[in-house]
Structure formats: C-alpha cells, structure tokens
Design an enzyme around this catalytic site. Sequence first.
Site, PDB file in Angstrom:
ATOM      1  N   GLU A  62     -10.114  -2.244  -2.589  1.00  0.00           N
ATOM      2  CA  GLU A  62      -9.163  -2.727  -3.598  1.00  0.00           C
ATOM      3  C   GLU A  62      -9.873  -3.321  -4.812  1.00  0.00           C
ATOM      4  O   GLU A  62      -9.431  -3.152  -5.948  1.00  0.00           O
ATOM      5  CB  GLU A  62      -8.213  -3.785  -3.015  1.00  0.00           C
ATOM      6  CG  GLU A  62      -7.276  -3.279  -1.929  1.00  0.00           C
ATOM      7  CD  GLU A  62      -6.307  -2.189  -2.393  1.00  0.00           C
ATOM      8  OE1 GLU A  62      -6.258  -1.879  -3.594  1.00  0.00           O
ATOM      9  OE2 GLU A  62      -5.605  -1.636  -1.522  1.00  0.00           O
ATOM     10  N   TYR A 110      -2.930  -0.704   8.834  1.00  0.00           N
ATOM     11  CA  TYR A 110      -1.949  -1.727   9.207  1.00  0.00           C
ATOM     12  C   TYR A 110      -1.124  -1.255  10.405  1.00  0.00           C
ATOM     13  O   TYR A 110      -0.811  -2.037  11.306  1.00  0.00           O
ATOM     14  CB  TYR A 110      -1.026  -2.066   8.035  1.00  0.00           C
ATOM     15  CG  TYR A 110      -1.745  -2.694   6.867  1.00  0.00           C
ATOM     16  CD1 TYR A 110      -2.383  -3.925   7.008  1.00  0.00           C
ATOM     17  CD2 TYR A 110      -1.811  -2.065   5.626  1.00  0.00           C
ATOM     18  CE1 TYR A 110      -3.061  -4.509   5.940  1.00  0.00           C
ATOM     19  CE2 TYR A 110      -2.490  -2.641   4.558  1.00  0.00           C
ATOM     20  CZ  TYR A 110      -3.113  -3.856   4.723  1.00  0.00           C
ATOM     21  OH  TYR A 110      -3.779  -4.421   3.682  1.00  0.00           O
ATOM     22  N   GLU A 136      -3.017  -4.742  -6.776  1.00  0.00           N
ATOM     23  CA  GLU A 136      -4.289  -4.637  -6.055  1.00  0.00           C
ATOM     24  C   GLU A 136      -5.169  -5.859  -6.248  1.00  0.00           C
ATOM     25  O   GLU A 136      -5.995  -6.169  -5.393  1.00  0.00           O
ATOM     26  CB  GLU A 136      -5.050  -3.394  -6.531  1.00  0.00           C
ATOM     27  CG  GLU A 136      -4.296  -2.126  -6.274  1.00  0.00           C
ATOM     28  CD  GLU A 136      -5.128  -0.880  -6.534  1.00  0.00           C
ATOM     29  OE1 GLU A 136      -5.752  -0.809  -7.611  1.00  0.00           O
ATOM     30  OE2 GLU A 136      -5.166   0.001  -5.663  1.00  0.00           O
ATOM     31  N   HIS A 145      -5.506   2.660   4.144  1.00  0.00           N
ATOM     32  CA  HIS A 145      -5.135   1.249   4.315  1.00  0.00           C
ATOM     33  C   HIS A 145      -3.793   1.158   5.037  1.00  0.00           C
ATOM     34  O   HIS A 145      -3.619   0.399   5.978  1.00  0.00           O
ATOM     35  CB  HIS A 145      -4.999   0.539   2.964  1.00  0.00           C
ATOM     36  CG  HIS A 145      -6.264   0.534   2.172  1.00  0.00           C
ATOM     37  ND1 HIS A 145      -6.343   0.064   0.897  1.00  0.00           N
ATOM     38  CD2 HIS A 145      -7.522   0.956   2.482  1.00  0.00           C
ATOM     39  CE1 HIS A 145      -7.578   0.183   0.451  1.00  0.00           C
ATOM     40  NE2 HIS A 145      -8.315   0.731   1.394  1.00  0.00           N
ATOM     41  N   GLU A 193      -5.664   4.423  -0.252  1.00  0.00           N
ATOM     42  CA  GLU A 193      -4.448   3.647   0.007  1.00  0.00           C
ATOM     43  C   GLU A 193      -3.761   4.162   1.267  1.00  0.00           C
ATOM     44  O   GLU A 193      -3.177   3.385   2.034  1.00  0.00           O
ATOM     45  CB  GLU A 193      -3.484   3.699  -1.180  1.00  0.00           C
ATOM     46  CG  GLU A 193      -4.020   3.116  -2.482  1.00  0.00           C
ATOM     47  CD  GLU A 193      -4.341   1.624  -2.407  1.00  0.00           C
ATOM     48  OE1 GLU A 193      -3.990   0.972  -1.420  1.00  0.00           O
ATOM     49  OE2 GLU A 193      -4.976   1.114  -3.354  1.00  0.00           O
ATOM     50  N   HIS A 222     -10.891  -0.513  -6.876  1.00  0.00           N
ATOM     51  CA  HIS A 222      -9.734   0.081  -7.563  1.00  0.00           C
ATOM     52  C   HIS A 222      -9.359  -0.753  -8.781  1.00  0.00           C
ATOM     53  O   HIS A 222      -9.083  -0.215  -9.846  1.00  0.00           O
ATOM     54  CB  HIS A 222      -8.513   0.153  -6.639  1.00  0.00           C
ATOM     55  CG  HIS A 222      -8.711   1.003  -5.424  1.00  0.00           C
ATOM     56  ND1 HIS A 222      -7.748   1.172  -4.474  1.00  0.00           N
ATOM     57  CD2 HIS A 222      -9.774   1.725  -5.006  1.00  0.00           C
ATOM     58  CE1 HIS A 222      -8.202   1.966  -3.512  1.00  0.00           C
ATOM     59  NE2 HIS A 222      -9.442   2.313  -3.807  1.00  0.00           N
ATOM     60  N   ASP A 262       0.820  -1.213   0.000  1.00  0.00           N
ATOM     61  CA  ASP A 262       0.000   0.000   0.000  1.00  0.00           C
ATOM     62  C   ASP A 262       0.854   1.263   0.000  1.00  0.00           C
ATOM     63  O   ASP A 262       0.482   2.265  -0.606  1.00  0.00           O
ATOM     64  CB  ASP A 262      -0.953   0.009   1.204  1.00  0.00           C
ATOM     65  CG  ASP A 262      -2.239  -0.760   0.913  1.00  0.00           C
ATOM     66  OD1 ASP A 262      -2.684  -0.739  -0.255  1.00  0.00           O
ATOM     67  OD2 ASP A 262      -2.796  -1.373   1.836  1.00  0.00           O
TER      68      ASP A 262
END
Lengths: 349, 146
Positions: free
Chosen positions: A223, A129, A189, A125, A122, A226, A92
Amino acid sequence: MSQMDQPLSKIKLLNPTYPNKSTGIINGESSGLLNWNDIAYPQMYDLYQTLLANFWKAQEINMQDDIKQWEYLTETEKDVFLRINTQLASLDSLQTPTMTEVMDYVTDSSFKAIFAVISQQEAVHNESYSYILSSLVPLREQNERFDQAKEDPIVRKRNQLILDRYEAFRQHPSPQRLFELAVNSINLEGIYFYAGFAFFYHLARQQKMVKTSSMISYIQRDEMQHAYFVSQFVRILLTENPELNTEENINYVYQTVDKAVQLEKEWADYILKDIDGIDLEEFHGYVEYLANKRFRQLGLDNYYPARENPMQWIQVFSDEMMNETKSDFFEQKSRTYTKVSSSNGFDEL
Amino acid sequence: MKAAIIYTSVTGNTSTLAELIHERMESRGMETDLIPIHEFRPGQLSQYDIIAVGTYTWDNGELPLEMEDLYEAFETEDVKHVTTGVFGTGDSFFAHYCGAVDLFRDMLFAQTSLAVTLKVELTPQQTDLDRCDKFCDRLTRELILV
Ligand SMILES: Cc1cc2nc3c(=O)[nH]c(=O)nc-3n(C[C@H](O)[C@H](O)[C@H](O)COP(=O)(O)O)c2cc1C
C-alpha cells in the site's frame, strides 16, 4: 492548529530532465504497444519491478500459531479484530475494480501496466483477509461480520467520501474527476488503513496473532508503494495538464485529505476505544504526521504542524522477519563491511 | 580545496536535499561540484578533498541500481584521504529507513575518512535545515583538523 490561512503552494514540477517524448498519461497518442525500454518516465520501470518483487500470497503464511492464540484473545479483542478485518477487506474490494477502471482512461501503456499490477495486489490483499477469517471463524460468522461492516454508520460515512468520487468518475470520466479519484485513492490507501494497521501491530508487539500481522505487514508495504505511485501519477497529471494545476485543485487536495484525517480519527476513537495500550490522542497526532507525509509526496507543504512519528511501532516488519534475500550486487562480491555507528567516530544526524 | 556532491533522486526529495547542502557548502567558501549520478564518471574521485553522497532508498533498503558504479568507484579508487559524508531521504515506515545510506556508510567508513551521515524523511522540512548546516560543518571541520 492547521495552516488554513497560509498561502497554498502549487504542486512542484517534476524533474525537467525527463524526455518529452510522452504524448501524455491521459488524452495522449499511443499505439498501445508497450516497450519498457522506450517509455516517457523511465523511473516507472523501476517502480514496476519493485512492485513485482513484492509478490506474496496468503497461503504461504501458516496460520497455525494464530489459530491457537485466537482462543486466548479477550472478547473485545476478537470483536475488534473481526470488525477491522472486514472493514479493511471492503476497502480493498473497492480498490481492485477502480484501478482497472482507471486503466481504460490512461493512455500511457507503462502506467496501465502498473495499474494492472496494483489491481492484482489489491486482489491478493482481499483474499488474505478472507484467508485470515476462514482460519478463525465459521462462514456464518464471516458473513455476519461483512454485513456488520456494510451497515456500520461510521464505516459508511468514511467510505462515502471515497465512493462519491469513484462513482463520479465511473459516470463521467474526465481529467478533473480522474484527479479527484486519485486524491481519494491516496486517502484510501494512505490514510484509511492505519487505525486498522495500528490494531494489528499492537497485538503483534504483545506477541499476539503475529501471522496475521505478517500479512498486514506485506499489505502495508504494498500500500505504501501504491500511495507513492498514485502521488507520482497525480504530479505528472498536473504537470502535463497545467489547467488542472490550479489553486482550487491544490485546495481540494488539502481539504479532502483533511476530511479523511478527521474521519480516520473518528473511526479510531470508535473502534479502538476499548483497546488498552493505544493512546487515542497519540493516534490523532500520528494520523496528522501521516497526512503531512502524503502532502510532501505530492510535492506540497505540510498542512499540520511538523512532528516526529509518535507511534514508531506501526511499521513494516524487517526482512529478517519476512525472510527476504539481499540483492545480487551484495551477494556476488560477498561484500562484508562491518556495520558501523557514531561510536566509530563520525556523526549521525 | 575542492568538494563534490554526487546524488541520485527519482521524485526530487534527495535532489532538494542535495541543493540545500550545496548552497551551504558554497556559503562556507567551499567550491563544490553538484553532480547528478548520470553525469558521474569513474576515475575522478581522488581529485576531491570532500565528497558527499546522496541517495534515496527503494526495494527494502537496498542500493539504487544507478549508484552501484559510484559505490564500486569508492572501493577501487585512491580515496583514503577523502573526507566523506552520506545523506539520503527515505520513509521511516519501511523496515530499513534510508537503508542505502547505511550501505554507503559502512563502505565509506572502511574506504575513506567518513565524517558524517544525514537522514531526512521525504521532502526536507524547516527543521531539517539546521541538520543540513551541521552536516556541512562536520564535513568542512574535519579538514581543518587534519
Ligand atoms: C517502491 C518504493 C520503495 C521504497 N522503499 C523504501 C525503503 O525501503 N526505505 C526507505 O527509507 N524509504 C523507502 N521508500 C521511500 C523513498 O526512499 C522516499 O520517498 C525518498 O524520499 C525518495 O527520494 P527521491 O525523491 O529523491 O527519489 C520507498 C519508496 C518507493 C516508491
């Protein structure tokens, strides 16, 4: 096994009823002003709105349950969990700046806007994490895990396929390189996330780390959209620039996605080998099924044998689990049709 | 005896499926109008004996906006006698696979004589051709029975 010897088909043209007023998604003439009511590909407005409707942020998800459960994971599960987490985070991290890079080159403002939204997602995302990591392990270990991801030879080999093309575009942006970048973005992706997704959904189906999987589920939904957008982008790029719609480039799509498929299988064999309950042979089939779908999104034919989805549990959680609401159309009129099925006397094919 | 296929499609998958079904209806000797949703005008549904509705799904399984008028037309026009089918394409990775097909299904079951539903993943594949045949068989058979 693969249909290497079959003639390759060109990407099918998009709907010819679109207005021709577009001056082009690249090398076009554009004032740079964006009026969403007057765009070359009106369906892009719907896509833009759908993407915005996905909006979510990591902090909305309370990690308490997962924090408690973390202690009960086996050492192997913990290790794989952290390695996959940082590996996905590094993918990402690549995607955020690349999407903004592409924006500079795309002349259609509606596409620019969508690339901006994708880039923003992104970034979310990436943050999620970090948020998961910060809930589970101290900073020192987080950093060690990121170093591990950077140094892992298999991760490096995987990423290299993508990085080469991203870097080539940065150095000398051209329509050909933009096309290659987009195909690799579909790999990133649309293929590279799935061994990781499989691991998290596998934990979730044992009721483990479900908060993490909820985030993974949001990420997967983003994703997937995308990958749809980028596929559309590729098709429009090739339709508007017939000199790119060559046998060679179509071959490039098949070869490059096939490379990603092989690398994803290799990664899965390595990272998931000690995880009970994920059949790696089955996962190989799954990756091919996945790649076939990517080809069809691009308007190409299946490359691998057609098959049913062998791992249906790798799936976005339903709205009920995600607390989504229904649209106005169904709320306003309070339509209440009973849910029916083939037992009511019609056929479901 | 007259049939119509009314459909919507953004990226071409559902229109491919609509065309496959159209060919098969005609080859069964059924005169069939193929109507993209932007050409659809309310007030005409009851002139058909068979109507097949085709839709993609976006947005967490919801109805595409452009299909709302058609949906309402089925609710307000005299269509009790019409034999219907609904088909669509979607992606099974989403939580509501072909959700818009399900939404039409429940309404058409209540408002019309629903005969058959069909879901296809993305672009129709070789294996889907058979299912298109069954779909048309079921749509036309119903009429012979009635
Ligand atoms: C933004 C977006 C959201 C989607 N959501 C769903 C969904 O909730 N359920 C589903 O089955 N398919 C979903 N899909 C997949 C499409 O329904 C599928 O690609 C379909 O074949 C498109 O049909 P068309 O080519 O006729 O436009 C989604 C696709 C996009 C781009």
